[in-house]
Design a protein around this motif. Structure first.
Motif, PDB file in Angstrom:
ATOM      1  N   TRP A  19      -1.840  -5.232 -13.929  1.00  8.46           N
ATOM      2  CA  TRP A  19      -1.505  -3.847 -13.620  1.00  8.46           C
ATOM      3  C   TRP A  19      -0.941  -3.107 -14.828  1.00  8.46           C
ATOM      4  O   TRP A  19      -1.223  -1.924 -15.016  1.00  8.46           O
ATOM      5  CB  TRP A  19      -0.483  -3.804 -12.476  1.00  8.46           C
ATOM      6  CG  TRP A  19      -1.103  -3.833 -11.111  1.00  8.46           C
ATOM      7  CD1 TRP A  19      -1.848  -4.841 -10.565  1.00  8.46           C
ATOM      8  CD2 TRP A  19      -1.038  -2.812 -10.107  1.00  8.46           C
ATOM      9  NE1 TRP A  19      -2.242  -4.521  -9.298  1.00  8.46           N
ATOM     10  CE2 TRP A  19      -1.752  -3.281  -8.980  1.00  8.46           C
ATOM     11  CE3 TRP A  19      -0.423  -1.569 -10.047  1.00  8.46           C
ATOM     12  CZ2 TRP A  19      -1.889  -2.533  -7.811  1.00  8.46           C
ATOM     13  CZ3 TRP A  19      -0.548  -0.823  -8.883  1.00  8.46           C
ATOM     14  CH2 TRP A  19      -1.281  -1.301  -7.784  1.00  8.46           C
ATOM     15  N   ARG A  54       0.822  -1.214   0.000  1.00  5.54           N
ATOM     16  CA  ARG A  54       0.000   0.000   0.000  1.00  5.54           C
ATOM     17  C   ARG A  54       0.854   1.262   0.000  1.00  5.54           C
ATOM     18  O   ARG A  54       0.549   2.231  -0.701  1.00  5.54           O
ATOM     19  CB  ARG A  54      -0.952  -0.020   1.194  1.00  5.54           C
ATOM     20  CG  ARG A  54      -1.769   1.255   1.349  1.00  5.54           C
ATOM     21  CD  ARG A  54      -2.968   1.076   2.243  1.00  5.54           C
ATOM     22  NE  ARG A  54      -3.992   0.272   1.591  1.00  5.54           N
ATOM     23  CZ  ARG A  54      -5.277   0.314   1.913  1.00  5.54           C
ATOM     24  NH1 ARG A  54      -5.706   1.099   2.882  1.00  5.54           N
ATOM     25  NH2 ARG A  54      -6.142  -0.455   1.275  1.00  5.54           N
ATOM     26  N   LYS A  66      -3.193   2.981  -2.595  1.00  3.79           N
ATOM     27  CA  LYS A  66      -4.311   2.258  -2.005  1.00  3.79           C
ATOM     28  C   LYS A  66      -5.100   1.436  -3.016  1.00  3.79           C
ATOM     29  O   LYS A  66      -5.639   0.389  -2.694  1.00  3.79           O
ATOM     30  CB  LYS A  66      -5.253   3.243  -1.309  1.00  3.79           C
ATOM     31  CG  LYS A  66      -4.622   3.966  -0.119  1.00  3.79           C
ATOM     32  CD  LYS A  66      -5.613   4.907   0.528  1.00  3.79           C
ATOM     33  CE  LYS A  66      -4.993   5.628   1.723  1.00  3.79           C
ATOM     34  NZ  LYS A  66      -5.943   6.577   2.360  1.00  3.79           N
ATOM     35  N   LYS A  67      -5.165   1.915  -4.250  1.00  8.65           N
ATOM     36  CA  LYS A  67      -5.994   1.241  -5.247  1.00  8.65           C
ATOM     37  C   LYS A  67      -5.413  -0.118  -5.622  1.00  8.65           C
ATOM     38  O   LYS A  67      -4.275  -0.234  -6.086  1.00  8.65           O
ATOM     39  CB  LYS A  67      -6.109   2.107  -6.501  1.00  8.65           C
ATOM     40  CG  LYS A  67      -7.054   1.526  -7.551  1.00  8.65           C
ATOM     41  CD  LYS A  67      -7.187   2.451  -8.754  1.00  8.65           C
ATOM     42  CE  LYS A  67      -8.120   1.857  -9.794  1.00  8.65           C
ATOM     43  NZ  LYS A  67      -8.265   2.737 -10.986  1.00  8.65           N
ATOM     44  N   GLY A  68      -6.206  -1.174  -5.421  1.00 10.28           N
ATOM     45  CA  GLY A  68      -5.822  -2.516  -5.834  1.00 10.28           C
ATOM     46  C   GLY A  68      -4.856  -3.224  -4.923  1.00 10.28           C
ATOM     47  O   GLY A  68      -4.366  -4.308  -5.260  1.00 10.28           O
ATOM     48  N   THR A  69      -4.575  -2.658  -3.751  1.00 10.76           N
ATOM     49  CA  THR A  69      -3.582  -3.276  -2.873  1.00 10.76           C
ATOM     50  C   THR A  69      -4.152  -3.728  -1.536  1.00 10.76           C
ATOM     51  O   THR A  69      -3.404  -4.192  -0.677  1.00 10.76           O
ATOM     52  CB  THR A  69      -2.411  -2.306  -2.605  1.00 10.76           C
ATOM     53  OG1 THR A  69      -2.926  -1.100  -2.018  1.00 10.76           O
ATOM     54  CG2 THR A  69      -1.670  -1.974  -3.881  1.00 10.76           C
ATOM     55  N   ARG A  70      -5.446  -3.616  -1.323  1.00 11.26           N
ATOM     56  CA  ARG A  70      -6.021  -3.943  -0.020  1.00 11.26           C
ATOM     57  C   ARG A  70      -5.701  -5.381   0.392  1.00 11.26           C
ATOM     58  O   ARG A  70      -5.372  -5.653   1.549  1.00 11.26           O
ATOM     59  CB  ARG A  70      -7.542  -3.727  -0.027  1.00 11.26           C
ATOM     60  CG  ARG A  70      -8.193  -3.984   1.340  1.00 11.26           C
ATOM     61  CD  ARG A  70      -9.699  -3.807   1.274  1.00 11.26           C
ATOM     62  NE  ARG A  70     -10.335  -4.854   0.486  1.00 11.26           N
ATOM     63  CZ  ARG A  70     -10.673  -6.041   0.971  1.00 11.26           C
ATOM     64  NH1 ARG A  70     -10.394  -6.359   2.226  1.00 11.26           N
ATOM     65  NH2 ARG A  70     -11.265  -6.937   0.203  1.00 11.26           N
TER      66      ARG A  70
END
Length: 359
Positions: free
Chosen positions: A149, A57, A62-66
């Motif tokens: 990605w 992250r 933040k996008k796509g890494t939760r």
């Protein structure tokens, strides 16, 4: 030039993020060992070589890494760095519809596999698990995420062969290019540090490997056809050979593999400018050293030190050997055409070697 050419590389390692960090760290040989925080890492290790401040992250946003695990984050970040150095941006790899990716690994993420398995035992029902974590348990998750990605639409492959994974991945990439399955291949290997990996190593480590300090990281090379590339070649891949330890032992098996590789390339030991051994701890390292001494007993090539300051990077070791060799060539320029030998020995019996012509 007849073989595929390496035209770029990048790395995320305990030296830091990106090519420049690795160039500086390899040049100075600075130590990267740090004491582990027991609240974060509850394994048996007290020391490790970690990528400084790395979390998916923090590095990727933040996008796509939760739900992204560590080894996937290392691979995605390294491909990002390579694309940034090539194009100055992070977006899809739209320049080539046939760009492929080959990634070496040990098992993917041992931590993700063990976490999900534990949840099936401790939760009220075995199927009460977080479904977003399931993709991380698949060995090819990291390679697949890199393709998603960055829009890599060519073949996407994961190769698992322990410390030799980087060289076997390189051979797979060579075959893709030679067969016309891809016009560019991003090829590398990744290994994470985790509590699960530290326990696995602790339980399987032999007595003569007790001083091993685990490391982590990812290194990725860009391979192109020599006649169509628009980039400056750094090295030509002459050949890659892989085998396993035979009944006579590691030293004779590796000696035979190196001798055969040189013969097939029309070379003799005297033609080799440098060698880069994987230098595993304990008996496997002794066997590798004895094999090299047997082959080169009348000739003394320059020895490129293994990337030991970043710890035992397991599956990523061989690819780090290659970029360390390229780093050495960067800092010590000489007339092109020098040939280097890279060897890899895994304690489970996989052996490999590769010949590169530095350009």
């Amino acid at each position: 030039m007849r073989g595929p050419v390496i035209t770029g590389w990048s790395a995320v390692s305990p030296y830091g993020i990106g090519r420049e960090a690795y160039l500086e760290g390899a040049r100075t040989g600075r130590a990267t060992v740090s004491r582990l925080d027991p609240e974060q890492w509850d394994g048996p290790d007290e020391l490790a070589c970690l990528v400084p401040g790395f979390t998916p992250r923090e590095v990727l946003g933040k996008k796509g890494t939760r739900s992204m695990d560590r080894v996937t984050g290392l691979a995605v970040a390294t491909v990002r760095e390579l694309l940034r150095e090539e194009r100055g941006q992070d977006g899809p790899y739209t320049a080539d519809e046939n760009a492929a990716l080959v990634l070496g690994t040990t098992t993917g993420s041992a931590q993700s596999m063990m976490d999900l398995t534990r949840d099936t035992f401790v939760n009220e029902k075995p199927f009460y698990i977080d479904p977003s974590q399931f993709p991380n348990t698949v060995m090819n998750c990291a390679a697949g995420q890199c393709a998603i990605w960055y829009g890599l639409k060519g073949p996407n492959t994961t190769v698992a062969a322990g410390r030799a994974s980087g060289l076997l991945a390189l051979n797979y990439a060579r075959r893709l290019l030679n067969a016309g399955r891809a016009t560019t291949v991003l090829c590398g290997a990744a290994e994470e540090y985790s509590t699960a990996r530290s326990w696995l190593e602790w339980h399987t480590r032999r007595p003569d490997e007790s001083a091993t300090v685990l490391g982590e990281g990812c290194a990725v090379l860009r391979l192109d056809h020599p006649h169509t590339t628009t980039h400056t070649p750094l090295a030509e891949l002459i050949t890659v050979t892989s085998t396993i330890t035979g009944p006579t032992g590691t030293t004779p098996s590796l000696t035979q593999a190196i001798t055969t590789t040189l013969h097939q390339a029309g070379l003799t030991p005297a033609d080799i400018y440098a060698i880069s051994p994987s230098t595993p701890a304990g008996t496997p390292g002794d066997h590798e050293r004895h094999a090299l001494n047997t082959v080169f007993h009348h000739h003394t090539p320059h020895r490129i030190p293994a990337p030991g300051p970043i710890g035992d990077t397991a599956a990523a070791t061989a690819t780090f050997q290659i970029i360390t060799l390229l780093t050495h060539a960067h800092h010590h320029p000489a007339p092109p055409g020098r040939i280097a030998l890279i060897t890899a020995v895994d304690r489970d019996g996989v052996l490999a070697c590769a010949l590169l012509r530095l350009l």
